[in-house]
Design an enzyme around this catalytic site. Structure first.
Site, mmCIF file in Angstrom:
data_model
loop_
_atom_site.group_PDB
_atom_site.id
_atom_site.type_symbol
_atom_site.label_atom_id
_atom_site.label_comp_id
_atom_site.label_asym_id
_atom_site.label_seq_id
_atom_site.Cartn_x
_atom_site.Cartn_y
_atom_site.Cartn_z
ATOM 1 N N LYS A 202 0.851 -1.190 0.000
ATOM 2 C CA LYS A 202 0.000 0.000 0.000
ATOM 3 C C LYS A 202 0.889 1.243 0.000
ATOM 4 O O LYS A 202 1.688 1.437 0.910
ATOM 5 C CB LYS A 202 -0.904 -0.018 1.229
ATOM 6 C CG LYS A 202 -1.784 1.210 1.345
ATOM 7 C CD LYS A 202 -2.810 1.072 2.452
ATOM 8 C CE LYS A 202 -3.603 2.347 2.612
ATOM 9 N NZ LYS A 202 -4.621 2.248 3.680
ATOM 10 N N LYS A 255 -2.242 -1.557 -3.791
ATOM 11 C CA LYS A 255 -3.104 -0.372 -3.723
ATOM 12 C C LYS A 255 -2.267 0.891 -3.780
ATOM 13 O O LYS A 255 -1.273 0.964 -3.065
ATOM 14 C CB LYS A 255 -3.865 -0.433 -2.399
ATOM 15 C CG LYS A 255 -4.707 0.757 -2.096
ATOM 16 C CD LYS A 255 -5.313 0.618 -0.735
ATOM 17 C CE LYS A 255 -6.099 1.866 -0.424
ATOM 18 N NZ LYS A 255 -6.625 1.862 0.917
HETATM 19 C C1 PBG Z 1 -7.197 3.168 5.594
HETATM 20 C C2 PBG Z 1 -7.659 3.087 4.186
HETATM 21 C C3 PBG Z 1 -7.568 4.087 3.214
HETATM 22 C C4 PBG Z 1 -8.153 3.583 2.058
HETATM 23 C C5 PBG Z 1 -8.612 2.311 2.355
HETATM 24 N N1 PBG Z 1 -8.272 2.011 3.667
HETATM 25 C C6 PBG Z 1 -7.099 5.483 3.320
HETATM 26 C C7 PBG Z 1 -5.712 5.782 3.617
HETATM 27 O O1 PBG Z 1 -4.837 4.942 3.726
HETATM 28 O O2 PBG Z 1 -5.480 6.964 3.781
HETATM 29 C C8 PBG Z 1 -8.247 4.313 0.753
HETATM 30 C C9 PBG Z 1 -9.242 3.797 -0.217
HETATM 31 C C10 PBG Z 1 -9.564 4.721 -1.324
HETATM 32 O O3 PBG Z 1 -8.930 5.775 -1.517
HETATM 33 O O4 PBG Z 1 -10.500 4.407 -2.049
HETATM 34 N N2 PBG Z 1 -8.149 2.632 6.485
#
Ligand code: PBG
Length: 331
Positions: A202, A255
């Site tokens: 991520k 991601k």
């Molecule tokens: C954190 C989380 C995020 C997303 C999914 N889980 C946000 C982040 O890391 O700031 C982002 C998903 C998206 O942008 O669609 N719980």
């Protein structure tokens, strides 16, 4: 030598031929639809930065699950918007919190859909970070995320989701060791059959912008670069994935999706676990904005980008386009 013996255009002559020789297919069963369940709303509330996406009530979550099922969508992932937040993110472990309540309601009403819960504390902390904070050594007044203290909350949160009836838990926090910590608590409590989908790779991405309105979780200070990955790193992605596999992850995720298709491919080639890619909020909003401005054909653009994510090697796609795409694919 090659010409005129080989004429690739022969197989592009008709729609039937093109469809017959297509290498990559996208189907509604590949999609995971994210939903945002609020404990405070009494009716759905549109998310301004994500046209067509809403924060919904627990009751509406059941209707949503039914609709997804009727469209043939394979799974949904739940995010929670709690009534109150605190520094410890205690709401993440509340057995009566919005995610736990929605999970048990959906489980009863629509048992055929795969129910995934996002495990993270950022929606539950008043500071908006994905972990518990501690003072930074030698820098008075500064705070940082305490990795190991956070593991305990994440593990308890995952257990609450599993007890409520989640089919899969998906930690998205990027703390080191979280997969192992979650595996240990689940196994210890008799949930050894609940799989973990790890947000293994991520990145610290600008494309999460709209989500932070959707889930009300923008960090109140600083950013997430101290725990999410640097966009320049692909070898590190392999290490992250390997660590999670070693700790017992059942499925992996990369991601965001589109800016990291090379990483999706590398992870696909190196690991044989099911692999997902998260087509995140900012990727969705760009398409919606361009389509609303008449700059692109939304249907064609969405089906093309979903195909590209599958072609890069993802088995399933978390995407806000899921319902529209399913309708288009179902004809
Ligand atoms: C954190 C989380 C995020 C997303 C999914 N889980 C946000 C982040 O890391 O700031 C982002 C998903 C998206 O942008 O669609 N719980």
């Amino acid at each position: 030598m090659a010409f005129p013996t080989h004429r690739p255009r022969r197989l592009r002559k008709t729609a039937a031929l093109r469809s017959f020789v297509r290498e990559t297919h996208v189907a509604p069963s590949d999609f995971v639809y994210p939903i945002f369940v609020s404990e405070t709303l009494t009716a759905r509330r549109p998310i301004g930065t994500m046209p067509g996406v809403f924060q919904i009530t627990v009751d509406e979550a059941v209707a949503e699950a039914k609709e997804l099922r009727s469209l043939g969508i394979g799974a949904m992932i739940l995010f929670g918007l709690p009534k109150t937040k605190d520094a410890q993110g205690s709401g993440a472990c509340d057995p009566n919190g919005p995610v736990a309540r929605a999970v048990s309601a959906i489980k009863d009403a629509v048992p055929e859909i795969v129910l995934i819960t996002d495990v993270c504390v950022d929606e539950y902390t008043d500071h908006g970070h994905c972990g518990i904070l501690r003072p930074v050594r030698g820098r008075p007044g500064e705070l940082e995320v305490d990795n190991d203290a956070t593991l305990e909350v994440l593990a308890r949160s995952a257990l609450v989701h599993a007890k409520a009836g989640a089919d899969v838990v998906a930690p998205s926090d990027m703390m080191d060791g979280r997969v192992g910590a979650i595996r240990a608590i689940l196994d210890g409590e008799g949930f050894e059959d609940i799989p973990i989908l790890s947000y293994a790779v991520k990145y610290a991405s600008a494309f999460y912008g709209p989500f932070r309105e959707a889930a009300d979780c923008a960090p109140k200070f600083g950013d997430r670069a101290g725990y999410q990955m640097d966009p320049g790193n692909a070898r590190e992605a392999m290490r992250e994935a390997q660590l999670d596999v070693d700790e017992g992850a059942d499925m992996l995720m990369v991601k965001p999706a589109l800016p990291y298709l090379d990483v999706v491919r590398r992870v696909r080639d190196a690991f044989d676990l099911p692999l997902g890619a998260y087509n995140v909020s900012g990727e969705y909003s760009m398409i919606k904005a361009a389509a609303a401005a008449g700059m692109i054909d939304e249907k064609r653009a969405v089906l093309e980008l979903l195909t590209s994510i599958r072609r890069a090697g993802a088995d399933f796609i978390l995407t806000y386009h899921a319902k529209d795409a399913a309708k288009w694919l179902n004809g």
